[in-house]
Design a protein around this motif. Structure first.
Motif, short mmCIF file in Angstrom:
data_model
loop_
_atom_site.label_atom_id
_atom_site.label_comp_id
_atom_site.label_asym_id
_atom_site.label_seq_id
_atom_site.Cartn_x
_atom_site.Cartn_y
_atom_site.Cartn_z
N ARG A 155 19.45 -4.09 -3.65
CA ARG A 155 20.58 -5.15 -3.96
C ARG A 155 19.77 -6.08 -4.86
NH1 ARG A 155 24.29 -6.05 0.50
NH2 ARG A 155 25.16 -7.44 -1.02
N LEU A 156 18.40 -6.21 -4.92
CA LEU A 156 17.96 -7.51 -5.57
C LEU A 156 17.11 -7.37 -6.92
CD1 LEU A 156 16.58 -9.35 -2.00
CD2 LEU A 156 18.65 -9.89 -3.64
N GLY A 157 17.87 -6.32 -7.81
CA GLY A 157 16.94 -5.80 -8.89
C GLY A 157 15.95 -4.96 -8.68
N PRO A 158 15.05 -5.07 -9.89
CA PRO A 158 14.16 -3.84 -9.97
C PRO A 158 12.97 -3.97 -8.79
CG PRO A 158 14.37 -5.13 -12.11
CD PRO A 158 15.04 -5.88 -10.99
N GLU A 159 12.62 -2.82 -8.41
CA GLU A 159 11.46 -2.86 -7.31
C GLU A 159 10.19 -1.91 -7.92
OE1 GLU A 159 13.03 -0.93 -3.82
OE2 GLU A 159 14.54 -2.24 -3.62
N VAL A 160 9.05 -2.31 -7.26
CA VAL A 160 7.89 -1.73 -7.45
C VAL A 160 7.24 -1.63 -6.05
CG1 VAL A 160 5.52 -1.54 -8.59
CG2 VAL A 160 7.60 -2.51 -9.75
N LEU A 161 7.07 -0.32 -5.76
CA LEU A 161 6.42 0.19 -4.60
C LEU A 161 7.36 -0.43 -3.23
CD1 LEU A 161 2.81 -0.61 -5.14
CD2 LEU A 161 3.76 1.52 -5.45
N GLY A 162 8.60 -0.20 -3.62
CA GLY A 162 9.67 -0.51 -2.71
C GLY A 162 9.77 -1.98 -2.45
N VAL A 163 9.25 -2.79 -3.38
CA VAL A 163 9.44 -4.19 -3.11
C VAL A 163 10.14 -4.88 -4.34
CG1 VAL A 163 8.02 -6.43 -2.99
CG2 VAL A 163 7.04 -4.35 -2.12
N ALA A 175 3.92 -5.06 -0.37
CA ALA A 175 3.93 -3.64 -0.74
C ALA A 175 3.17 -3.28 0.63
CB ALA A 175 3.03 -3.37 -1.90
N VAL A 176 2.28 -3.60 0.93
CA VAL A 176 1.44 -3.27 2.39
C VAL A 176 2.64 -3.20 3.47
CG1 VAL A 176 -0.41 -3.80 4.01
CG2 VAL A 176 -0.93 -4.04 1.36
N GLY A 177 3.18 -4.29 3.77
CA GLY A 177 4.09 -4.55 4.68
C GLY A 177 5.07 -3.37 4.64
N VAL A 178 5.83 -3.08 3.49
CA VAL A 178 6.52 -2.12 3.37
C VAL A 178 6.14 -0.61 3.73
CG1 VAL A 178 8.21 -0.82 1.74
CG2 VAL A 178 8.08 -3.30 1.59
N ALA A 179 4.81 -0.36 3.20
CA ALA A 179 4.26 0.85 3.44
C ALA A 179 3.76 1.07 5.12
CB ALA A 179 3.24 1.08 2.59
N THR A 180 3.23 -0.15 5.54
CA THR A 180 2.54 0.26 7.02
C THR A 180 3.28 -0.56 8.06
OG1 THR A 180 1.08 -1.87 6.59
CG2 THR A 180 0.39 0.23 5.47
N GLY A 181 4.16 -1.51 7.65
CA GLY A 181 4.61 -2.29 8.82
C GLY A 181 3.89 -3.56 9.23
N ILE A 215 11.58 -9.95 -7.23
CA ILE A 215 11.99 -11.25 -7.25
C ILE A 215 11.36 -11.83 -5.75
CG2 ILE A 215 14.21 -11.18 -8.23
CD1 ILE A 215 15.65 -11.77 -5.77
N ILE A 216 10.99 -11.15 -4.82
CA ILE A 216 10.38 -11.43 -3.49
C ILE A 216 9.24 -12.31 -3.72
CG2 ILE A 216 9.54 -10.90 -1.38
CD1 ILE A 216 12.62 -10.45 -1.88
N PRO A 217 7.96 -11.81 -4.57
CA PRO A 217 6.87 -12.88 -4.63
C PRO A 217 7.13 -13.83 -5.78
CG PRO A 217 6.65 -10.47 -5.80
CD PRO A 217 7.92 -10.41 -4.86
N LEU A 218 8.20 -13.80 -6.16
CA LEU A 218 8.48 -15.13 -7.30
C LEU A 218 8.96 -16.34 -6.37
CD1 LEU A 218 10.31 -13.51 -10.32
CD2 LEU A 218 7.92 -13.70 -9.87
#
Length: 242
Positions: A81-89, A64-70, A92-95
């Motif tokens: 395309r990878l399912g539900p997102e929260v704060l742009g993430v 979430a920090v990476g998406v928001a700040t780089g 499944i990515i942290p999973l």
């Protein structure tokens, strides 16, 4: 569960489009449940909770920090395309990082004696897995970097800083696991065999898939060398008594 995971992964390069995205999500969910269940059943609640707290919650936070700040991976965004997102993430990515963090740690237990060496080896192996993951997902259009330079030779679209960012996070993750789950216990090789098999399978199948089925020979080379440095020493180590 390991058998189901392997079968789904075998089907991945044989599909396209929405079916392939569905198999990606299925693979991650299966792997996540497998790793958490194994941590709980083999070592108890403390390591399983530590794995979720660091890899799942911590992985989501750093994404979430990476998406928001780089920072720390570079400026990037997901294609939705990878399912539900929260704060742009995508959730499944942290999973995915949780799924692979556990076998990386168990492999390091077999290869290194001191806790610092285990942390370094597990973190290096987990971060090197990203040499397969990111090129594959970028090629599928699941996410993209806005400024993907400098990049590794033959692997455009992904800045080198991304891999360094994941190495830094992996070191933090493995340090926590080293405290919460660092004791091998009695006969760890017997109960850890499925996860060691998963670690070896992930490496070998990734090299094969990238080189032959996915048209990504350079990521097969980079991942084969760098992740192989953490994985291949397991082969002679498995001959020794646990």
């Amino acid at each position: 569960m390991l058998g189901a995971l392997v079968l789904v992964q075998i089907c991945y390069p044989l599909t396209h489009g929405g079916a392939r995205a569905g198999l990606t999500i299925t693979t991650v969910v299966l792997g996540y449940v497998l790793s958490i269940a194994h941590a709980w059943l083999s070592r108890g609640a403390r390591p399983a909770v530590a794995l979720v707290a660091t890899a799942t919650l911590g992985g989501f936070a750093v994404e979430a920090v990476g998406v928001a700040t780089g920072f720390p991976f570079g400026t990037y965004d997901y294609a939705g395309r990878l399912g539900p997102e929260v704060l742009g993430v995508p959730l499944i990515i942290p999973l995915a990082w949780t799924w692979m963090a556990w076998p990386a740690w168990l492999a390091a237990l077999r290869l290194a004696r001191s806790r610092p060496a285990r942390i370094a080896l597990a973190a290096a192996g987990l971060a090197a897995w990203d040499l397969f993951l990111d090129p594959q997902m970028v090629a599928e259009g699941y996410w993209r970097w806005h400024s993907p330079t400098p990049a590794l030779p033959g692997v455009p679209g992904i800045p080198v800083g991304n891999y360094l960012g994941w190495l830094g996070f992996a070191l933090v993750l493995m340090t926590v696991l080293g405290v919460a789950a660092g004791r091998p216990g009695n006969r760890p090789g017997d109960r850890d065999a499925p996860m060691i098999a998963l670690w070896l399978w992930t490496y070998a199948s990734s090299v094969l898939a990238h080189a032959v089925f996915l048209g990504l020979p350079w990521s097969a080379l980079w991942g084969g060398i760098l992740m192989g440095a953490a994985v291949l020493p397991l082969l002679p180590a498995l001959r020794r008594p646990a």
